[in-house]
Enzyme design. Structure first.
Site, PDB file in Angstrom:
ATOM      1  N   ASP A 283       0.807  -1.226   0.000  1.00 38.83           N
ATOM      2  CA  ASP A 283       0.000   0.000   0.000  1.00 38.83           C
ATOM      3  C   ASP A 283       0.839   1.274   0.000  1.00 38.83           C
ATOM      4  OD1 ASP A 283       1.022  -0.249   2.529  1.00 38.83           O
ATOM      5  OD2 ASP A 283      -0.909  -0.210   3.563  1.00 38.83           O
TER       6      ASP A 283
ATOM      7  N   GLU B 294       7.451  -6.698  13.689  1.00 35.20           N
ATOM      8  CA  GLU B 294       8.511  -7.388  12.951  1.00 35.20           C
ATOM      9  C   GLU B 294       9.549  -6.421  12.386  1.00 35.20           C
ATOM     10  OE1 GLU B 294       6.019  -5.758   9.981  1.00 35.20           O
ATOM     11  OE2 GLU B 294       5.416  -7.017  11.667  1.00 35.20           O
TER      12      GLU B 294
END
Length: 341
Positions: free
Chosen positions: A199, A262
């Site tokens: 995105d 992460e």
């Protein structure tokens, strides 16, 4: 005492003139036949040093060698310019709600199975774009529409990999990127890897998708944060690392299920390996985020900070290798898809 040329007899003057002409001929022959060797041996390494400084990829020299005259071939083309002459700078992005994959394919005839490279020169780096994905077809279409010409203008030898997580389970971005890294290397000897969210669309092609001498964070500003860095230590969105750098940190941790954590964990791994994060200038490292509601299965991970803290205390406990059947690659015109469980 100065030599008086006029005191010599005619035969002596003729003999002296012949000696001078002979010496001049010998010197001319030496210069014309050996100038290439003389110039080459003065400084044989500046180009290698420049490329190494620009790209972060070590080039080992075996000493001065004479360039061999060869007929140009795909492997003997000149190196592409570090700053391509085709760069346009900032571009106003537009997203057409009626756009189709077929239209994007027609606009990029040079792209075959998600890969493309320049024909006029030899790319400085071979770059794999890894995109974790699930149920974002419209966002993927917008990204591919702009990313393919963006990368071609930078004169890159590149490939785009879509790593798709099947099913409706909790999303694991890090594991998908680990899978993409391992599988991409089985197809081609990539030098550089861009770990890229689906995105985020780059706005300025001076934001070079090259790897650097240190891990590089590409998303300095985006529209959703007022074109400011999201937070001081942010290392997500789009990140560039060489094969050596990513192997050195042992990849992402596979322990982060759901949204978040992460990328910060990867930053900690980079810091533990005594590497530094570099960024382009805010002027060029700008992105447009295509807005969306959070996906089902990708809710915020409430334990992400605790997991990150535990991982930092156990830096050698890597989980970057996935024990699962190898994904079957599906070669599509604009990208290669890896389907994972």
């Amino acid at each position: 005492m100065a030599c008086k040329f006029g005191t010599y007899s005619f035969p002596q003057r003729l003999k002296l003139l012949l000696i001078i002409v002979s010496l001049g001929s010998i010197l001319t022959w030496i210069v014309t036949h050996n100038i290439q060797d003389l110039v080459w041996e003065v400084n044989p390494q500046p180009l290698e040093q420049k490329v190494q400084r620009w790209t972060g990829v070590q080039i080992v020299s075996t000493g001065p060698q004479k360039p061999q005259p060869v007929t140009p071939t795909p492997t003997s083309l000149p190196l592409c310019a570090f700053l391509s002459p085709y760069l346009r700078g900032a571009t106003a992005l537009k997203f057409d709600a009626q756009l189709t994959f077929e239209e994007v394919q027609k606009r990029n005839p040079k792209v075959k199975e998600g890969r493309c490279k320049p024909q006029e020169c030899h790319a400085l780096q071979r770059v794999a774009i890894l995109i974790p994905y699930r149920n974002r077809e419209r966002h993927l279409l917008y990204l591919l529409e702009h990313l393919h010409p963006f990368l071609q203008r930078q004169l890159l030898d590149y490939g785009i990999y879509i790593i798709n997580q099947a099913g409706n389970g909790v999303f694991n971005r890090a594991k998908l990127l680990n899978v993409g890294f391992l599988e991409a290397l089985k197809e081609y000897p990539w030098d550089c890897f861009i770990f890229h969210d689906v995105d985020l669309v780059p706005e300025n092609d001076f934001n070079l998708y090259h790897c650097d001498h240190e891990p590089k964070h590409l998303v300095v500003g985006r529209n959703s944060t007022g074109y400011r860095l999201r937070y001081k230590m942010y290392f997500g969105g789009a990140t560039a690392m060489t094969k050596q750098q990513f192997t050195r940190v042992n990849g992402f941790s596979n322990r982060y299920w759901g949204w978040g954590g992460e990328d910060d964990d990867l930053r900690i791994r980079v810091q533990l390996q005594k590497m530094k994060i570099v960024r382009p200038s805010l002027e060029v490292a700008r992105y447009t985020m295509t807005f969306h509601t959070r996906d089902h299965g990708n809710e915020i991970n409430p334990e992400r900070l605790l997991t990150e803290w535990k991982q930092a205390l156990r830096p050698n406990k890597s989980t970057s290798t996935c024990n699962q059947p190898r994904p079957i690659p599906l070669h599509l015109p604009l990208h290669l898809t890896l389907q994972t469980i």
